[in-house]
Design a protein around this motif. Structure first.
Motif, mmCIF file in Angstrom:
data_model
loop_
_atom_site.group_PDB
_atom_site.id
_atom_site.type_symbol
_atom_site.label_atom_id
_atom_site.label_comp_id
_atom_site.label_asym_id
_atom_site.label_seq_id
_atom_site.Cartn_x
_atom_site.Cartn_y
_atom_site.Cartn_z
ATOM 1 N N GLN A 35 0.826 -1.206 0.000
ATOM 2 C CA GLN A 35 0.000 0.000 0.000
ATOM 3 C C GLN A 35 0.861 1.258 0.000
ATOM 4 O O GLN A 35 0.513 2.258 -0.623
ATOM 5 N N SER A 36 2.003 1.196 0.675
ATOM 6 C CA SER A 36 2.903 2.348 0.652
ATOM 7 C C SER A 36 3.333 2.642 -0.782
ATOM 8 O O SER A 36 3.349 3.800 -1.230
ATOM 9 N N LEU A 37 3.671 1.604 -1.516
ATOM 10 C CA LEU A 37 4.019 1.781 -2.934
ATOM 11 C C LEU A 37 2.837 2.347 -3.715
ATOM 12 O O LEU A 37 2.987 3.275 -4.499
ATOM 13 N N ASP A 38 1.654 1.779 -3.492
ATOM 14 C CA ASP A 38 0.465 2.256 -4.208
ATOM 15 C C ASP A 38 0.204 3.734 -3.956
ATOM 16 O O ASP A 38 -0.164 4.477 -4.858
ATOM 17 N N GLU A 39 0.364 4.143 -2.710
ATOM 18 C CA GLU A 39 0.034 5.537 -2.385
ATOM 19 C C GLU A 39 1.050 6.484 -3.013
ATOM 20 O O GLU A 39 0.707 7.601 -3.413
ATOM 21 N N LEU A 40 2.285 6.022 -3.126
ATOM 22 C CA LEU A 40 3.263 6.821 -3.872
ATOM 23 C C LEU A 40 2.822 6.922 -5.330
ATOM 24 O O LEU A 40 2.901 7.975 -5.963
ATOM 25 N N ARG A 41 2.334 5.807 -5.835
ATOM 26 C CA ARG A 41 1.782 5.826 -7.193
ATOM 27 C C ARG A 41 0.699 6.900 -7.328
ATOM 28 O O ARG A 41 0.688 7.678 -8.275
ATOM 29 N N HIS A 42 -0.207 6.910 -6.344
ATOM 30 C CA HIS A 42 -1.331 7.828 -6.469
ATOM 31 C C HIS A 42 -0.872 9.279 -6.502
ATOM 32 O O HIS A 42 -1.312 10.046 -7.346
ATOM 33 N N VAL A 43 0.003 9.639 -5.590
ATOM 34 C CA VAL A 43 0.407 11.047 -5.604
ATOM 35 C C VAL A 43 1.162 11.362 -6.888
ATOM 36 O O VAL A 43 0.935 12.407 -7.509
ATOM 37 N N GLN A 44 2.016 10.475 -7.326
ATOM 38 C CA GLN A 44 2.819 10.802 -8.514
ATOM 39 C C GLN A 44 1.970 10.822 -9.780
ATOM 40 O O GLN A 44 2.139 11.694 -10.633
ATOM 41 N N THR A 45 1.034 9.883 -9.911
ATOM 42 C CA THR A 45 0.204 9.904 -11.122
ATOM 43 C C THR A 45 -0.776 11.079 -11.087
ATOM 44 O O THR A 45 -1.103 11.635 -12.122
ATOM 45 N N GLN A 46 -1.211 11.467 -9.895
ATOM 46 C CA GLN A 46 -2.094 12.645 -9.830
ATOM 47 C C GLN A 46 -1.334 13.898 -10.270
ATOM 48 O O GLN A 46 -1.852 14.725 -11.020
ATOM 49 N N ILE A 47 -0.114 14.018 -9.805
ATOM 50 C CA ILE A 47 0.701 15.167 -10.229
ATOM 51 C C ILE A 47 0.877 15.144 -11.744
ATOM 52 O O ILE A 47 0.699 16.156 -12.427
ATOM 53 N N HIS A 48 1.183 13.987 -12.288
ATOM 54 C CA HIS A 48 1.404 13.904 -13.738
ATOM 55 C C HIS A 48 0.123 14.166 -14.514
ATOM 56 O O HIS A 48 0.150 14.724 -15.600
ATOM 57 N N THR A 49 -1.003 13.762 -13.952
ATOM 58 C CA THR A 49 -2.279 14.003 -14.638
ATOM 59 C C THR A 49 -2.600 15.493 -14.645
ATOM 60 O O THR A 49 -2.958 16.065 -15.672
ATOM 61 N N ILE A 50 -2.438 16.118 -13.492
ATOM 62 C CA ILE A 50 -2.875 17.508 -13.377
ATOM 63 C C ILE A 50 -1.799 18.457 -13.907
ATOM 64 O O ILE A 50 -2.073 19.611 -14.216
#
Ligand SMILES: [Fe+2]
Ligand SMILES: [Fe+2]
Ligand SMILES: [Zn+2]
Lengths: 329, 504
Positions: free
Chosen positions: B132-147
């Motif tokens: 989950q720690s890896l996943d949450e890093l995914r979420h913040v990084q992909t959100q930044i890349h999306t926005i």
């Protein structure tokens, strides 16, 4: 014939985020690595001191004795962010699958004689526990560290160690026809065999190190550079006719060491270069843990290879490496 | 007889918990120093049932594949100027709120699960937490890349990191997560793993992701779909954790109940920002907050707590108050931001007639009676050039840090005030829920970095509003104030004039 695809060019108002532009020295297009990494961790105006450690904030530069003016100096030369990390590991794992299939189809481990199988079980398989301990240490460096530039690759590394522990476990399952018996025997060796006790003591001692950068140095220059390299690099001769299948099944580890080493070397080098004080601290840590790893490696090397020369070779290589990073040992 | 081959479950056990061992050269309490002070009793960690059996090779494969697809969509979206195809530029304000308020929490979750993934003594949950720690890093990084692509064209996005640590209303989500991060590992798991990821997650992600779908934001929708399988793992972990704690020892029940009560209310207060987004900021609304609350809390949460009743766990305290508030909270929050638009990092506006009618229909009990008249009055004042601003700094709730603007349960015309006295200091609260949380741990909440207090103490760049906005790095006249008249609006109109020209 050329096909012309028309796209509209809309003039952007800005090319990247403010904190990234300040890092780049102006509003320029930034890479995905940069936007996903730089200044991502919060630094200011925290609300509550942790109940479990009220002397620090949850993100706190004082959790290590080394001091950096900027924790975004030690960058990752691989420029990993989550996507590139996972895609790279997924690719590497395709080779793992091919190698396992190759070895399995030819039953290269199954047909080894019992003595050699037993040697692999007690001499190679316990390394999976060392990977698991390394996983704990890198998770600790991630949670305790400061600045996403260092901490994000630490959780990648933790994932890598778990993955490698699982690759070694699969080797065990090839040796025991998928019963788990070899893994149980190997765990017993890890817990009780004198050849492994120095290694186990060393990794358990790292578990209680609360200075996260000290831990990072112990892990990368002690555990990785001496102990893992001993087993994966300097112990080929121990496996006799199994050397080639073992090399195939641990190819991931060899590639990983070369690749992650570039990152961990860059981090240690950059942090040591920051100040004489950092250099002195890190040099002391490196010396301690390389020496300790050498001592722990000697009985293991002797059990595997008949004498301790490989332990010395691995430790000397680690010392040379440490010096090349600007440390004085 | 040939020995038996391992089943899948045993095989997975060898691949994970078989790796762990009881240390003997160092005491276990020194290796795991943080998992006992909370008073949680675990008799047998090996009773933990792995909620999903994912080895790292499978993890890399699934996640790598998802990332390939997601980034292909992001690249195509940028290339095709997908931002010009959203329903209206007002929609971009949803992304501003998301990136400044939510994405930094994903990062905090990443570090928090790394903490739990190292410091819980049981190896089973530790492996799940690390993933989950890896996943949450995914979420913040992909959100930044999306926005990131929106940031190139719209204001209010660029300083999301700087603002999250400073801006007054962003201390609401920030203090929420700081609270969880400064708790022990078990409370963290109940706060984030259970209360947030399981009980409340649908009220956070469904509104944002469906909002994106309804409003033509294909890149954010793709992110949302891509994160769904991560989230289902997170939910499973959350529910396993609470059941495990309750099964392990009866003494855990009162501790866990207290955490569930606290984190339900904490979460409810943070979600008030989502409520406002749903009801006011989506040019094409999906459903009302009240409807979402009924589906995702009253119904889904109701059956969840019925299921957990066999462990003695009760529905969170003040769930009834929160349900009653679902009639009001979005309106009261929008009113706060409208009044303080000069200090907000996104644009505000008064809803048009069609939108007012939609709200009247969705809130038959409250909207026409309490809120519509106020909006119509403010719209009228705008027309007369007397747009209403509130220039006084508000008093903040010591716990949730929202300006004290919520009304008494059962009396929507009276502002609720509560207070507690500790060591001669008086602390103020917006609600009984927030007061109870403070009273439970006054030493903790007395520390709150309250933005308004900090301004008065001179810690926020100066004494005047422009000083403070400057310290926020707010680009005055672009990031803040009403949508009408903003550079966002101007750009949007240019794009659309261009589209019309091209069509003709
Ligand atoms: Fe997330
Ligand atoms: Fe999640
Ligand atoms: Zn409150």
């Amino acid at each position: 014939m050329t096909v012309q695809i028309k796209t509209i060019d809309l003039e952007p108002k800005r090319h990247t985020f403010g904190h990234i532009a300040r890092r780049l020295g102006g509003d320029k297009p930034a890479t995905r690595y940069q936007e996903a990494t730089l200044d991502l961790q919060a630094t200011d105006n925290f609300h509550y001191k942790p109940l479990w450690e009220p002397e620090y904030w949850h993100y706190d530069t004082r959790k290590t004795a080394v001091v950096m003016e900027d924790w975004y100096k030690p960058l990752d030369p691989r420029q990993f962010y989550y996507a590139t990390y996972n895609i790279s590991r997924a690719n590497a794992n395709q080779a793992v699958e091919r190698n396992f299939t190759f070895v399995e189809e030819r039953d290269l481990l199954g047909k080894l004689d019992a003595a050699l199988k037993a040697k692999l079980i007690s001499g190679l398989l316990p390394i999976r526990h060392l990977h698991w301990g390394s996983n704990m240490n890198m998770a600790e460096a991630c949670q305790r560290g400061y600045g996403t530039a260092v901490t994000a690759p630490c959780i990648f590394s933790a994932g890598d160690h778990l993955g490698m522990a699982q690759i070694v476990s699969r080797i065990g399952l090839l040796l025991d026809e998928q019963t788990g018996a070899a893994l149980d025997t190997a765990k017993d060796a890890w817990m009780n065999d004198p050849a492994w006790q120095g290694v186990r003591r060393l990794i358990e001692d790292t578990f209680v190190e609360r200075d996260w950068f000290h831990l990072y140095v112990a892990q990368t220059l002690g555990v990785n550079a001496v102990l893992l390299d001993l087993v994966y690099k300097h112990a080929d001769a121990a496996w006799g006719p199994a050397a080639v299948p073992v090399a195939m099944l641990t190819e991931f580890m060899a590639d990983w060491r070369a690749e992650e080493g570039k990152w961990s070397d860059a981090v240690v080098k950059t942090v040591a270069a920051e100040s004489e004080a950092n250099k002195a601290l890190i040099s002391g840590w490196a010396k301690t843990w390389i020496d300790r790893a050498e001592a722990a490696a000697r009985p293991l090397a002797t059990a595997l290879l008949g004498d301790a020369a490989a332990a010395t070779a691995a430790a000397d290589a680690a010392r040379t490496r440490a010096r090349s990073l600007g440390l004085s040992l | 007889m040939a020995p038996k081959k391992l089943g899948l479950k045993q095989r997975y056990a060898h691949m994970t918990r078989g790796l762990d061992w009881e240390t003997s050269y160092q005491p276990m309490d020194a290796v795991y120093p943080f998992d006992s002070f909370e008073g949680i009793k675990i008799k047998d960690w090996s009773a933990w049932e792995d909620p999903f059996r994912l080895t790292m090779d499978a993890y890399w494969k699934f996640q790598g594949e998802k990332e390939r697809k997601l980034y292909a969509v992001l690249d195509a979206f940028a290339q095709n100027n997908g931002q010009t195809g959203i329903s209206d530029a007002r929609y971009a304000n949803v992304l501003k709120l998301f990136l400044t308020g939510v994405s930094p929490l994903e990062y905090q979750a990443h570090r928090g699960f790394a903490f739990a993934g190292r410091h819980l003594r049981g190896v089973g949950p530790r492996v799940a937490c690390q993933m989950q720690s890896l996943d949450e890093l995914r979420h913040v990084q992909t959100q930044i890349h999306t926005i990131s692509h929106y940031n190139k064209y719209f204001d209010g996005i660029s300083e999301f990191r700087h603002m999250h640590d400073r801006v007054w209303y962003l201390s609401v989500p920030k203090s929420f997560f700081d609270d969880a991060r400064s708790a022990g590992p078990f409370e963290y798991m109940i706060a984030i793993g259970f209360a947030f990821e399981y009980v409340l997650t649908n009220l956070l992600f469904v509104p944002f992701m469906s909002g994106a779908a309804y409003n033509g934001d294909m890149s954010t929708v793709t992110f949302g779909f891509s994160a769904q399988s991560d989230e289902s793992r997170h939910m499973t972990l959350g529910i396993e954790v609470i059941k495990f704690l309750l099964e392990q020892h009866p003494d855990n029940l009162p501790i866990v109940q207290k955490w569930v009560d606290k984190w339900f209310w904490r979460g409810h207060r943070v979600l008030g920002l989502v409520a406002m987004m749903m009801d006011y900021m989506l040019p094409k609304p999906v459903m009302s907050w009240k409807e979402a609350w009924e589906i995702y809390f009253t119904e889904a949460g109701g059956s969840l707590f019925t299921d957990l009743a066999r462990y003695g766990l009760k529905v969170p305290k003040y769930a009834d108050v929160a349900t009653a508030e679902a009639e009001h909270i979005s309106h009261q929050n929008w009113a706060i931001f409208y009044q303080y638009t000069h200090a907000a990092g996104f644009h505000t506006w008064m809803p048009d007639k069609a939108h007012l009618d939609w709200l009247s229909e969705k809130y038959p009990n409250t909207f026409d009676k309490y809120y519509r008249p106020r909006w119509e009055m403010w719209a009228e004042m705008e027309k007369q050039g007397k747009r209403f601003y509130n220039n006084a700094l508000p008093q903040l709730c010591q716990t949730c840090q929202i300006p004290m603007g919520y009304t008494e349960p059962g009396d929507p015309t009276t502002i609720a005030f509560r207070c507690s006295e500790v060591d001669g200091e008086t602390y103020h609260f917006c609600s009984d829920g927030c007061k109870d949380i403070f009273d439970g741990e006054p030493e903790k909440y007395a520390q709150s970095w309250l933005p308004v207090h900090q301004i008065f103490q001179g810690n926020c760049g100066g004494a005047t509003v422009p000083d403070v906005l400057n310290w926020y790095r707010m680009n005055v006249g672009a990031d803040n104030m009403d949508y009408v008249g903003s550079p966002d609006e101007k750009l949007w109109n240019e794009w659309h004039a261009g589209k019309v020209r091209d069509a003709v």
